[in-house]
Design a protein around this motif. Structure first.
Motif, PDB file in Angstrom:
ATOM      1  N   GLU A 102       5.644  12.523   7.070  1.00  0.00           N
ATOM      2  CA  GLU A 102       6.308  11.795   5.987  1.00  0.00           C
ATOM      3  C   GLU A 102       5.288  11.015   5.156  1.00  0.00           C
ATOM      4  OE1 GLU A 102       9.302  10.346   3.450  1.00  0.00           O
ATOM      5  OE2 GLU A 102       9.241  12.082   4.790  1.00  0.00           O
ATOM      6  N   ALA A 103       4.321  10.398   5.816  1.00  0.00           N
ATOM      7  CA  ALA A 103       3.279   9.659   5.095  1.00  0.00           C
ATOM      8  C   ALA A 103       2.502  10.595   4.161  1.00  0.00           C
ATOM      9  CB  ALA A 103       2.337   8.978   6.086  1.00  0.00           C
ATOM     10  N   ARG A 104       2.134  11.774   4.650  1.00  0.00           N
ATOM     11  CA  ARG A 104       1.433  12.751   3.813  1.00  0.00           C
ATOM     12  C   ARG A 104       2.318  13.172   2.638  1.00  0.00           C
ATOM     13  NH1 ARG A 104      -0.787  14.307   8.723  1.00  0.00           N
ATOM     14  NH2 ARG A 104       0.795  15.819   9.245  1.00  0.00           N
ATOM     15  N   ARG A 105       3.596  13.420   2.922  1.00  0.00           N
ATOM     16  CA  ARG A 105       4.540  13.827   1.874  1.00  0.00           C
ATOM     17  C   ARG A 105       4.603  12.780   0.762  1.00  0.00           C
ATOM     18  NH1 ARG A 105       9.238  13.253  -0.114  1.00  0.00           N
ATOM     19  NH2 ARG A 105      10.039  11.651   1.250  1.00  0.00           N
ATOM     20  N   GLN A 106       4.468  11.513   1.163  1.00  0.00           N
ATOM     21  CA  GLN A 106       4.525  10.435   0.173  1.00  0.00           C
ATOM     22  C   GLN A 106       3.160  10.118  -0.447  1.00  0.00           C
ATOM     23  OE1 GLN A 106       6.946   7.020   0.808  1.00  0.00           O
ATOM     24  NE2 GLN A 106       8.323   8.080   2.209  1.00  0.00           N
ATOM     25  N   GLY A 107       2.134  10.894  -0.096  1.00  0.00           N
ATOM     26  CA  GLY A 107       0.845  10.772  -0.743  1.00  0.00           C
ATOM     27  C   GLY A 107      -0.171   9.868  -0.063  1.00  0.00           C
ATOM     28  N   PHE A 108       0.090   9.440   1.146  1.00  0.00           N
ATOM     29  CA  PHE A 108      -0.858   8.583   1.863  1.00  0.00           C
ATOM     30  C   PHE A 108      -1.888   9.434   2.593  1.00  0.00           C
ATOM     31  CE2 PHE A 108       2.919   5.962   1.410  1.00  0.00           C
ATOM     32  CZ  PHE A 108       2.377   4.761   0.966  1.00  0.00           C
ATOM     33  N   ASP A 109      -3.091   8.886   2.764  1.00  0.00           N
ATOM     34  CA  ASP A 109      -4.128   9.611   3.490  1.00  0.00           C
ATOM     35  C   ASP A 109      -4.433   8.995   4.853  1.00  0.00           C
ATOM     36  OD1 ASP A 109      -5.522   7.343   2.774  1.00  0.00           O
ATOM     37  OD2 ASP A 109      -7.005   8.386   1.552  1.00  0.00           O
ATOM     38  N   SER A 110      -3.674   7.949   5.199  1.00  0.00           N
ATOM     39  CA  SER A 110      -3.826   7.347   6.524  1.00  0.00           C
ATOM     40  C   SER A 110      -2.505   6.703   6.943  1.00  0.00           C
ATOM     41  CB  SER A 110      -4.956   6.315   6.536  1.00  0.00           C
ATOM     42  OG  SER A 110      -4.697   5.290   5.608  1.00  0.00           O
ATOM     43  N   LEU A 111      -2.406   6.483   8.235  1.00  0.00           N
ATOM     44  CA  LEU A 111      -1.233   5.859   8.837  1.00  0.00           C
ATOM     45  C   LEU A 111      -1.755   4.753   9.748  1.00  0.00           C
ATOM     46  CD1 LEU A 111       1.875   5.976   9.376  1.00  0.00           C
ATOM     47  CD2 LEU A 111       1.362   7.566  11.240  1.00  0.00           C
ATOM     48  N   TYR A 112      -1.101   3.606   9.713  1.00  0.00           N
ATOM     49  CA  TYR A 112      -1.512   2.469  10.526  1.00  0.00           C
ATOM     50  C   TYR A 112      -0.468   2.152  11.586  1.00  0.00           C
ATOM     51  CZ  TYR A 112      -5.263   1.375   7.274  1.00  0.00           C
ATOM     52  OH  TYR A 112      -6.403   1.430   6.518  1.00  0.00           O
ATOM     53  N   ALA A 113      -0.898   1.464  12.614  1.00  0.00           N
ATOM     54  CA  ALA A 113      -0.013   0.901  13.631  1.00  0.00           C
ATOM     55  C   ALA A 113      -0.623  -0.431  14.049  1.00  0.00           C
ATOM     56  CB  ALA A 113       0.119   1.828  14.835  1.00  0.00           C
ATOM     57  N   VAL A 114       0.227  -1.384  14.338  1.00  0.00           N
ATOM     58  CA  VAL A 114      -0.211  -2.695  14.806  1.00  0.00           C
ATOM     59  C   VAL A 114       0.490  -2.923  16.133  1.00  0.00           C
ATOM     60  CG1 VAL A 114      -0.276  -5.163  14.295  1.00  0.00           C
ATOM     61  CG2 VAL A 114      -0.458  -3.498  12.424  1.00  0.00           C
ATOM     62  N   TRP A 115      -0.291  -3.247  17.171  1.00  0.00           N
ATOM     63  CA  TRP A 115       0.316  -3.413  18.479  1.00  0.00           C
ATOM     64  C   TRP A 115      -0.321  -4.558  19.238  1.00  0.00           C
ATOM     65  CZ3 TRP A 115      -2.789   0.858  17.359  1.00  0.00           C
ATOM     66  CH2 TRP A 115      -3.985   0.964  18.070  1.00  0.00           C
ATOM     67  N   GLU A 116       0.426  -5.043  20.194  1.00  0.00           N
ATOM     68  CA  GLU A 116      -0.068  -6.074  21.086  1.00  0.00           C
ATOM     69  C   GLU A 116      -0.805  -5.398  22.227  1.00  0.00           C
ATOM     70  OE1 GLU A 116       1.947  -9.749  23.421  1.00  0.00           O
ATOM     71  OE2 GLU A 116       2.850  -9.164  21.504  1.00  0.00           O
ATOM     72  N   ASP A 117      -1.990  -5.885  22.527  1.00  0.00           N
ATOM     73  CA  ASP A 117      -2.797  -5.299  23.590  1.00  0.00           C
ATOM     74  C   ASP A 117      -2.229  -5.682  24.951  1.00  0.00           C
ATOM     75  OD1 ASP A 117      -4.887  -3.701  24.361  1.00  0.00           O
ATOM     76  OD2 ASP A 117      -6.413  -5.271  24.231  1.00  0.00           O
ATOM     77  N   GLU A 141      -3.109  -9.246  17.244  1.00  0.00           N
ATOM     78  CA  GLU A 141      -2.669  -7.880  17.534  1.00  0.00           C
ATOM     79  C   GLU A 141      -3.743  -6.904  17.090  1.00  0.00           C
ATOM     80  OE1 GLU A 141       2.041  -8.479  16.608  1.00  0.00           O
ATOM     81  OE2 GLU A 141       0.583  -8.620  14.989  1.00  0.00           O
ATOM     82  N   VAL A 142      -3.751  -5.747  17.720  1.00  0.00           N
ATOM     83  CA  VAL A 142      -4.698  -4.675  17.392  1.00  0.00           C
ATOM     84  C   VAL A 142      -4.169  -3.918  16.172  1.00  0.00           C
ATOM     85  CG1 VAL A 142      -5.786  -2.565  18.230  1.00  0.00           C
ATOM     86  CG2 VAL A 142      -5.340  -4.462  19.817  1.00  0.00           C
ATOM     87  N   ILE A 143      -5.065  -3.585  15.255  1.00  0.00           N
ATOM     88  CA  ILE A 143      -4.719  -2.752  14.101  1.00  0.00           C
ATOM     89  C   ILE A 143      -5.399  -1.415  14.292  1.00  0.00           C
ATOM     90  CG2 ILE A 143      -4.879  -2.445  11.597  1.00  0.00           C
ATOM     91  CD1 ILE A 143      -5.043  -5.530  11.393  1.00  0.00           C
TER      92      ILE A 143
END
Length: 148
Positions: A102-117, A141-143
């Motif tokens: 979906e991210a690629r379909r919308q034109g993004f070249d990266s995807l992020y996630a933020v999580w607690e270690d 939090e980790v990015i």
């Protein structure tokens, strides 16, 4: 897990999605949406339930908005959880692949996630599916970033 499919979160599947249970101890890593409201409009988030046949096995909330001030929230997995009995069976990988598509379909070249270690947190999973640790949020939090 041959019959995995995504459904948009709706009144018809929200009860099933909320009924999924995690493995013991993982609940501590489900963050409240309150902090997200500082950065994104969660009302317009991309929310999907993953089913294996008729059984809900995962939930994901992603966000896609190139105008958001914070880079890690422009194309991001905001929330994701996999039912305890479906973990380590490819459900999480499938879910991230669908968000990335979906991210690629919308034109993004990266995807992020933020999580607690943490030992039972999602860090090892996100790194295993291609996220590279690129920083830390002001909350500790980790990015992570996944190139698409």
């Amino acid at each position: 897990m041959d019959t995995l499919r995504l459904e948009e979160l709706s009144a018809g599947n929200v009860v099933a999605a909320n009924g999924m249970t995690l493995k013991r101890g993982q609940e501590a890593f489900l963050a409240a949406n309150a902090r997200l409201d500082e950065f994104v409009n969660v009302q317009s988030a991309w929310q999907r339930v993953v089913f294996d046949g008729d059984e809900p096995v995962a939930f994901v909330m992603a966000y896609f908005d190139p105008e958001v001030d914070r880079e890690e929230y422009r194309s991001s997995v905001l929330r994701m959880y996999v039912a305890g009995n479906a973990q380590r069976k490819g459900v999480g990988t499938y879910t991230v692949e669908q968000v990335a598509e979906e991210a690629r379909r919308q034109g993004f070249d990266s995807l992020y996630a933020v999580w607690e270690d943490g030992d039972q947190g999602p860090g090892r999973f996100f790194q295993a599916v291609g996220f590279e640790v690129v920083g830390e949020s002001e909350y500790g939090e980790v990015i992570g970033r996944k190139a698409l």
